[in-house]
Enzyme design. Structure first.
Site, PDB file in Angstrom:
ATOM      1  N   HIS A 288       0.878  -1.171  -0.003  1.00 38.93           N
ATOM      2  CA  HIS A 288      -0.123   0.057   0.101  1.00 38.93           C
ATOM      3  C   HIS A 288       0.938   1.162  -0.143  1.00 38.93           C
ATOM      4  CE1 HIS A 288      -3.483   2.439   0.651  1.00 38.93           C
ATOM      5  NE2 HIS A 288      -3.796   2.121   1.831  1.00 38.93           N
TER       6      HIS A 288
ATOM      7  N   HIS B 174      -2.379  -2.388  -9.775  1.00 39.75           N
ATOM      8  CA  HIS B 174      -3.168  -1.677  -9.137  1.00 39.75           C
ATOM      9  C   HIS B 174      -4.328  -2.555  -8.763  1.00 39.75           C
ATOM     10  CE1 HIS B 174      -5.908   1.068  -7.137  1.00 39.75           C
ATOM     11  NE2 HIS B 174      -4.916   1.738  -6.783  1.00 39.75           N
TER      12      HIS B 174
ATOM     13  N   ASP C 209       2.533   5.514  -6.510  1.00 44.15           N
ATOM     14  CA  ASP C 209       3.543   5.658  -5.759  1.00 44.15           C
ATOM     15  C   ASP C 209       5.009   5.546  -6.695  1.00 44.15           C
ATOM     16  OD1 ASP C 209       2.552   5.516  -3.187  1.00 44.15           O
ATOM     17  OD2 ASP C 209       1.701   3.571  -3.657  1.00 44.15           O
TER      18      ASP C 209
HETATM   19  C1  LIG Z   1      -1.274  -3.185  -5.795  1.00 43.57           C
HETATM   20  C2  LIG Z   1      -1.054  -4.607  -6.106  1.00 43.57           C
HETATM   21  C3  LIG Z   1      -0.894  -4.998  -4.444  1.00 43.57           C
HETATM   22  C4  LIG Z   1      -2.485  -5.211  -6.340  1.00 43.57           C
HETATM   23  O1  LIG Z   1      -2.460  -6.485  -6.225  1.00 43.57           O
HETATM   24  P1  LIG Z   1      -3.726  -7.361  -6.660  1.00 43.57           P
HETATM   25  O2  LIG Z   1      -4.913  -6.839  -7.338  1.00 43.57           O
HETATM   26  O3  LIG Z   1      -3.878  -8.473  -5.558  1.00 43.57           O
HETATM   27  O4  LIG Z   1      -2.969  -8.394  -7.959  1.00 43.57           O
HETATM   28  P2  LIG Z   1      -2.100  -9.468  -7.690  1.00 43.57           P
HETATM   29  O5  LIG Z   1      -1.012  -9.454  -6.603  1.00 43.57           O
HETATM   30  O6  LIG Z   1      -3.147 -10.817  -7.581  1.00 43.57           O
HETATM   31  O7  LIG Z   1      -1.396  -9.411  -9.055  1.00 43.57           O
HETATM   32  C5  LIG Z   1      -2.057  -9.992 -10.384  1.00 43.57           C
HETATM   33  C6  LIG Z   1      -1.137 -10.312 -11.474  1.00 43.57           C
HETATM   34  O8  LIG Z   1      -0.191  -9.286 -11.777  1.00 43.57           O
HETATM   35  C7  LIG Z   1       1.165  -9.494 -11.357  1.00 43.57           C
HETATM   36  N1  LIG Z   1       1.547  -7.837 -10.802  1.00 43.57           N
HETATM   37  C8  LIG Z   1       0.791  -7.239 -10.100  1.00 43.57           C
HETATM   38  N2  LIG Z   1       1.452  -6.030  -9.851  1.00 43.57           N
HETATM   39  C9  LIG Z   1       2.711  -6.445 -10.109  1.00 43.57           C
HETATM   40  C10 LIG Z   1       3.853  -5.679  -9.891  1.00 43.57           C
HETATM   41  N3  LIG Z   1       4.103  -4.423  -9.303  1.00 43.57           N
HETATM   42  N4  LIG Z   1       5.051  -6.237 -10.433  1.00 43.57           N
HETATM   43  C11 LIG Z   1       5.092  -7.248 -11.050  1.00 43.57           C
HETATM   44  N5  LIG Z   1       4.147  -8.301 -11.149  1.00 43.57           N
HETATM   45  C12 LIG Z   1       2.825  -7.674 -10.577  1.00 43.57           C
HETATM   46  C13 LIG Z   1       1.220 -10.472 -10.194  1.00 43.57           C
HETATM   47  O9  LIG Z   1       2.558 -11.243 -10.245  1.00 43.57           O
HETATM   48  C14 LIG Z   1       0.025 -11.561 -10.844  1.00 43.57           C
HETATM   49  O10 LIG Z   1       0.474 -12.138 -11.796  1.00 43.57           O
HETATM   50  P3  LIG Z   1       0.065 -13.584 -12.122  1.00 43.57           P
HETATM   51  O11 LIG Z   1      -1.229 -13.696 -12.006  1.00 43.57           O
HETATM   52  O12 LIG Z   1       0.991 -13.990 -13.118  1.00 43.57           O
HETATM   53  O13 LIG Z   1       0.632 -14.261 -10.682  1.00 43.57           O
HETATM   54  C15 LIG Z   1       0.140  -5.219  -6.814  1.00 43.57           C
HETATM   55  O14 LIG Z   1      -0.161  -4.614  -8.121  1.00 43.57           O
HETATM   56  C16 LIG Z   1       1.435  -4.603  -6.216  1.00 43.57           C
HETATM   57  O15 LIG Z   1       2.007  -5.535  -5.526  1.00 43.57           O
HETATM   58  N6  LIG Z   1       2.041  -3.650  -6.519  1.00 43.57           N
HETATM   59  C17 LIG Z   1       3.276  -3.516  -6.182  1.00 43.57           C
HETATM   60  C18 LIG Z   1       3.107  -2.508  -5.071  1.00 43.57           C
HETATM   61  C19 LIG Z   1       2.519  -1.125  -5.288  1.00 43.57           C
HETATM   62  O16 LIG Z   1       3.091  -0.306  -5.924  1.00 43.57           O
HETATM   63  N7  LIG Z   1       1.569  -0.862  -4.399  1.00 43.57           N
HETATM   64  C20 LIG Z   1       1.079   0.565  -4.484  1.00 43.57           C
HETATM   65  C21 LIG Z   1      -0.391   0.483  -4.859  1.00 43.57           C
HETATM   66  S1  LIG Z   1      -1.013   1.983  -4.969  1.00 43.57           S
END
Ligand SMILES: CC(C)(COP(=O)(O)OP(=O)(O)OC[C@H]1O[C@@H](n2cnc3c(N)ncnc32)[C@H](O)[C@@H]1OP(=O)(O)O)[C@@H](O)C(=O)NCCC(=O)NCCS
Length: 376
Positions: A223, A262, A313
């Site tokens: 987050h 996201h 971010d």
């Molecule tokens: C924001 C976040 C937690 C959303 O997660 P989510 O909706 O639960 O999505 P998931 O974690 O299930 O990811 C879905 C797919 O995209 C990929 N993915 C998502 N964000 C990614 C990232 N930042 N880098 C690499 N791969 C990513 C995942 O590996 C997953 O791939 P798969 O289906 O092959 O395993 C995620 O995008 C993330 O961890 N981002 C990085 C942290 C960040 O910048 N957070 C700030 C958000 S405003």
């Protein structure tokens, strides 16, 4: 009980809300019906605070009165006893933990602490919004062995925060950039920290407790903590020339790249473009163009290879770093703005309250027979 559930509550609608609208496919974000792109161009953080809490834009007279209260030293200052508490903390305490501890302690000094009426909650929200920058800046000074700088009521919240950090008035571009960053982080519908704040508020707990819940959730790297991780990545990459090889290797290693992806947006986060532009302008003004150059290369590769796009971010930290702000203060800065959204959601929750208490689908063992300790 339903036999279907959504891991991480993805796409689950848990309540109605009048505060914030996100169109994840078009990449649009509205506060109370106003597009953040318009608010960035024409409004100020102080006006957005009013909008989020009261539901409509203020008249000139109401805005002047609101800004006056929010900027006054009486509203911004910390009790000397609270500053004394900060001095007792080990200097290595991470700033986000100081914010969590500080907000919890601030309730002990708030005359409305236990009053959950709308009027008292707005008063508390005003004080917290004004006090958080003072707290964050005071800790930055104290941990460097310096005395905190008293707030300057002639500066807006953004300019005053930068002034309290360094003791010098910031450049117009730095103050403007910071004001825009505060506008862009102020609210974002039912994100993890806002949901945490609403869950706490829904037990009829008070504003400070709800905000402490929000701070705890914001701290995590999935987050608000992501902005700090982005800057650590930029520092590790070092120079623009190394960025492409670094990110290709990271993707090949299946690394999660901070500042991308996201839960709701399927396109670039609408907030990212403003922060990219301002971080780039500040980079030129301060001779630190390499931050944005590195991030642009990383963004190009991640977008092409993974179809995952920049979120809020990715570029905020580059702008803060150009202002000389240490990386571990980036998430506290996020909290300084999001406190406004958390407060708006606590007001909304209290106005139409029902306890938030979901169920779990039980997957543990059934009907075990208890074996006394000496027979196990
Ligand atoms: C924001 C976040 C937690 C959303 O997660 P989510 O909706 O639960 O999505 P998931 O974690 O299930 O990811 C879905 C797919 O995209 C990929 N993915 C998502 N964000 C990614 C990232 N930042 N880098 C690499 N791969 C990513 C995942 O590996 C997953 O791939 P798969 O289906 O092959 O395993 C995620 O995008 C993330 O961890 N981002 C990085 C942290 C960040 O910048 N957070 C700030 C958000 S405003």
């Amino acid at each position: 009980m339903s036999d279907t559930f959504k891991e991480g509550l993805e796409d689950v609608v848990v309540s109605t809300s009048d505060i914030c609208f996100i169109d994840g496919r078009q990449g649009r974000l509205l506060y109370r019906g106003y597009d953040v792109d318009d608010l960035v161009r024409q409004s100020s953080f102080e006006e957005v605070v009013y909008l989020l809490w009261h539901g409509s834009l203020p008249s000139r007279k109401d805005l002047d009165a609101h800004v006056k209260t929010l900027s006054s030293t009486a509203t911004r200052k910390l009790s000397p006893k609270l500053v004394g508490m900060l001095k007792l903390l080990p200097k290595k305490t991470p700033p986000m933990e100081v914010v969590r501890t500080g907000v919890s302690a601030l309730s002990a000094f708030d005359p409305d602490a236990a009053d959950n009426s709308r009027e008292a909650t707005v008063r508390k929200a005003l004080r917290l919004t004004a006090q958080l920058p003072t707290l964050v800046a005071a800790w930055e000074r104290l941990r460097r062995g310096k005395a905190p700088v008293a707030p300057n009521p002639r500066l807006n919240l953004a300019g005053n925060f930068l002034y309290m950090l360094s003791g010098k008035k910031p450049s117009d571009l730095a103050a403007k950039t910071f004001d825009v960053a505060l506008i862009l982080h102020a609210d974002h519908e039912f994100n993890a920290s806002t949901f945490a704040a609403r869950v706490t508020a829904a037990t009829l707990s008070d504003l400070h407790s709800a905000i402490v819940s929000g701070i705890g959730a914001l701290k995590g790297p999935l987050h608000g903590g992501a902005n700090e991780q982005v800057m650590r990545m930029v520092d590790e990459i070092g120079t623009p020339a190394k960025a492409e090889a670094w990110i290709r290797k990271a993707l090949a290693d299946k690394a999660r790249v901070m500042g991308f992806g996201h839960r709701v947006y399927r396109v670039e986060d609408p907030r990212a473009k403003h922060l990219r532009r301002l971080a780039s302008e500040l980079g030129q003004q301060t001779g630190r163009t390499h931050y944005v150059e590195i991030l642009n290369t990383v963004a190009k590769v991640v977008s092409e290879e993974k179809k995952i796009f920049p979120n809020v971010d990715l570029y905020s930290g580059a702008a803060y770093a150009c202002m000389g702000i240490p990386t571990d203060q980036f998430t506290p800065i996020f909290a300084m703005s999001r406190v406004v959204g958390w407060a708006a959601h606590v007001l909304e929750q209290h106005a139409h309250n029902r306890l938030i208490r979901p169920r779990a689908e039980y997957t543990g063992p059934q009907r075990q027979t208890y074996v006394p300790t000496d027979r196990r």
